[in-house]
Design an enzyme around this catalytic site. Structure first.
Site, mmCIF file in Angstrom:
data_model
loop_
_atom_site.group_PDB
_atom_site.id
_atom_site.type_symbol
_atom_site.label_atom_id
_atom_site.label_comp_id
_atom_site.label_asym_id
_atom_site.label_seq_id
_atom_site.Cartn_x
_atom_site.Cartn_y
_atom_site.Cartn_z
ATOM 1 N N TYR A 1 0.846 -1.187 0.000
ATOM 2 C CA TYR A 1 0.000 0.000 0.000
ATOM 3 C C TYR A 1 0.891 1.250 0.000
ATOM 4 O O TYR A 1 2.112 1.146 -0.085
ATOM 5 C CB TYR A 1 -0.958 -0.033 1.183
ATOM 6 C CG TYR A 1 -1.985 -1.145 1.091
ATOM 7 C CD1 TYR A 1 -2.821 -1.241 -0.017
ATOM 8 C CD2 TYR A 1 -2.106 -2.101 2.088
ATOM 9 C CE1 TYR A 1 -3.759 -2.265 -0.120
ATOM 10 C CE2 TYR A 1 -3.038 -3.130 1.993
ATOM 11 C CZ TYR A 1 -3.855 -3.206 0.889
ATOM 12 O OH TYR A 1 -4.781 -4.220 0.774
ATOM 13 N N CYS B 1 -12.992 -16.063 3.283
ATOM 14 C CA CYS B 1 -12.438 -14.764 3.660
ATOM 15 C C CYS B 1 -11.765 -14.075 2.480
ATOM 16 O O CYS B 1 -12.389 -13.308 1.763
ATOM 17 C CB CYS B 1 -11.505 -14.914 4.855
ATOM 18 S SG CYS B 1 -10.254 -16.217 4.681
ATOM 19 N N CYS C 1 -9.036 -22.673 12.052
ATOM 20 C CA CYS C 1 -8.922 -22.225 10.665
ATOM 21 C C CYS C 1 -8.094 -23.230 9.875
ATOM 22 O O CYS C 1 -7.050 -23.698 10.344
ATOM 23 C CB CYS C 1 -8.252 -20.857 10.620
ATOM 24 S SG CYS C 1 -7.732 -20.346 8.974
ATOM 25 N N ALA D 1 -21.761 -31.020 4.936
ATOM 26 C CA ALA D 1 -23.097 -30.420 4.968
ATOM 27 C C ALA D 1 -24.000 -31.132 5.963
ATOM 28 O O ALA D 1 -24.698 -30.488 6.757
ATOM 29 C CB ALA D 1 -23.716 -30.446 3.568
#
Length: 645
Positions: free
Chosen positions: A173, A349, A342, A392
């Protein structure tokens, strides 16, 4: 205490922090188009504060709309935003965490189609991911104007009640663009040698300090190694950090990478735990202020070891807290088996963030939906039968049981997990299967009954007397319609992964998604020569770009694997195949195995029977048996149904 270093109080400047866990400034796309905080954002951060984190950034928070990188990024560019920011601060601080923004300006990586304005940067060095549009090289007056905007953003943060100010000097950045020779080709006072390239970051630090006074800590994030030729190296950063400390920074937060090396910013599962610790270790001797490090720290034992080694004083956790906001509380209380870990899949994400969508989580369906998916008791208790213990089915059973339903889940296999377990033998993808142990144990803790090794029939279903049947029977590999395929040595790709097969000659793998690449790597390790044909333009296009680069690179490094993109298999014989690409057709002989890895076909046999014959029973289909997709989609579909039942 099992983790004495992790849960010892810490100090950053004049600020005391209750433990050594910092929540990283993950962007979430939860704000409005004008950068305003929403209730969804507040709910997300409040849950992490309640979960026991010591200190948290908000996210990369833009100080000027020209520097905004995402449509729903948080802003701090106007006094009008202060009241909502103050409401966020109050919600977080009531649970004991410290909070501050991370002041940010995107620079060359800002896509004008997002910001609506031309991007500004130190030099005209375009970024391909922003459309390759050349940025405007800032004049000294424009630089001074942006410095003032950082100071004004810090002043607003102080008025909103934030505990500290973060400055984003990493990841390519604007501040790191000035610092890096990869992006700064100026010859004036803001370029040239390290002293010149440091001028803009030091002016920003001075402006922030002037706006907030001497007592409020400043945290500064750096890329300890940009991991790109011509960029800042780890050795370069060792020379930079003393200047940051001298300028008034109270903590340096070590990350890595820039957008051109983005797998180092958000490391995929192919990278090891604590991958950035060696970078921080080299920086440690060059500063006296506290240091923190990020980089795939998702296990409290790993975090404890980093702190105990003395490499850093804090650890910066991002996706670990995204996956489980209660990570700190569970670790402190010794409930390690309850931590929803995670798996660094990036599906919910960073992959969604890159698409401009609000981020979610594969392993925690309540992430980013804390209010919507809070567990609420069902108005009426039902008997629910779930068929299929893949991701699921397990997620649906877990939530339904937590809501008070009587739930039983059946699966024909001897262990839960379904097709996601195949990842256990795909190099680098092993952690995809890592969610299943937590999920299956969470189903048991919720009170659901799991029956494995049972073939579900109509008679079994009737015997259970369910009010609701949820079918999560998944999908199976089909046979592509290629002439001669039934006469060829064709084998099921899933069987290759379950029971790696060796054969003489070559293996022809048809399909270059992650399943095909996994099969190719497994068989190559067995010594086979591989021909891989992919009709599309790239390999592993079905996984995130960070993992994609690593998986494709690993395959390219195997000399016995011959990859053909934009290539179709036109016909097969008993030991040969005819391939075609861009007008050329050729023969490959001596084929001992043919392994198609698509199409995936829904398993719907039981659905057809039950839908027709069960009266008064609601039958629902979720996951791949409804339509083959990825695990992220299947889990969120399961959660949505369970919260409705």
């Amino acid at each position: 205490m099992r983790f004495p270093h992790l849960f010892a109080p810490g100090r950053i400047g004049a600020m005391t922090v209750r433990n050594r866990i910092i929540a990283s400034p993950m962007e979430r796309n939860y704000c409005t188009a004008e950068g305003r905080v929403t209730q969804r954002y507040i709910d997300f951060l409040e849950a992490r504060s309640r979960g026991g984190v010591g200190l948290m950034y908000t996210e990369a928070t833009y100080v000027d709309p020209r520097g905004r990188g995402r449509q729903q990024q948080m802003g701090i560019y106007s006094d009008d935003l202060i009241p909502d920011l103050a409401r966020l601060v109050d919600a977080v601080r009531r649970h004991g965490a410290r909070i501050g923004p991370e002041l940010h300006y995107g620079g060359r990586v800002v896509d004008p189609s997002v910001s609506g304005l031309q991007s500004w940067a130190p030099s005209v060095v375009p970024y391909a991911g922003a459309g390759g549009v050349p940025p405007h090289a800032m004049s000294p007056d424009e630089i001074a104007g942006i410095v003032e905007k950082f100071g004004a953003g810090a002043r607003r943060a102080r008025e909103a009640g934030f505990d500290f100010i973060g400055i984003h000097g990493a990841h390519g950045y604007l501040l790191s663009q000035f610092l890096s020779p990869f992006t700064n080709t100026r010859s004036d006072a803001y370029g040239g040698d390290l002293r010149g390239r440091l001028r803009f970051p030091l002016e920003v630090i001075a402006a922030v300090r002037g706006a907030i006074g001497p007592e409020v800590p400043i945290l500064y994030r750096v890329s300890g190694d940009e991991r790109i030729e011509g960029g800042l190296t780890n050795e370069d950063m060792c020379a930079v950090v003393p200047a940051l400390q001298a300028a008034g920074v109270d903590l340096i937060d070590v990350s890595a990478g820039i957008y051109e090396s983005n797998q180092w910013i958000t490391q995929p599962m192919e990278m090891p735990q604590g991958v950035l610790v060696p970078i921080a270790r080299k920086i440690r001797p060059h500063v006296d202020i506290p240091l923190s490090v990020s980089g795939r720290i998702t296990d409290p034992s790993v975090a404890e070891d980093i702190l105990a080694s003395g490499v850093t004083d804090f650890v910066t956790l991002g996706r670990a807290l995204h996956a489980d906001p209660e990570f700190p509380n569970k670790a402190r209380e010794g409930r390690l088996d309850e931590i929803c870990t995670c798996i660094a899949c990036n599906q919910g994400c960073s992959d969604r963030h890159a698409m401009g969508k609000p981020i979610l989580c594969l392993v925690n369906t309540a992430t980013g939906q804390e209010r919507k998916y809070a567990i609420r008791r069902a108005p009426a208790r039902k008997r629910i039968l779930v068929v299929g213990a893949g991701p699921a089915g397990l997620e649906c059973a877990r939530i339904a049981a937590l809501r008070g339903h009587q739930v039983a889940i059946f699966d024909r296999n001897g262990e839960p997990g379904g097709q996601i377990l195949l990842n256990r033998v795909v190099p680098g993808r092993e952690e995809m299967a890592g969610h299943i142990p937590w999920l299956s144990s969470a189903v048991g803790r919720a009170g659901a009954r799991i029956e494995l090794g049972v073939e579900v029939t109509e008679e079994l279903v009737r015997g259970e007397r369910p009010d609701v049947v949820v079918l999560a029977t998944g999908a199976t590999l089909g046979i592509p319609q290629i002439p001669g395929i039934l006469d060829s040595p064709v084998v099921d790709g899933d069987d290759v992964l379950r029971r790696p097969i060796a054969a003489k000659g070559r293996a022809l793998v048809i399909g270059g998604g992650i399943r095909g690449v996994g099969v190719a790597r497994v068989l190559a390790a067995k010594g086979m020569a591989i021909v891989l044909a992919e009709a599309g333009p790239e390999l592993v296009g079905d996984i995130g770009m960070r993992s994609r680069a690593i998986q494709a690179g690993a395959l390219a490094a195997l000399p016995q694997v011959d990859v053909h993109l934009r290539t179709t298999v036109e016909a097969l014989g008993t030991d040969e195949a005819w391939l075609w690409d861009t007008g050329k057709r050729w023969r490959v002989g001596d084929i001992g195995l043919v392994i198609p890895v698509r199409p995936l076909l829904p398993v719907m046999d039981l659905a057809a029977v039950l839908t027709d014959r069960l009266e008064g029973v609601a039958v629902h289909l979720i996951g791949d048996c409804l339509r083959p997709r990825d695990a992220m989609s299947a889990l969120h579909e399961a959660a949505a149904l369970a919260h409705r039942l």
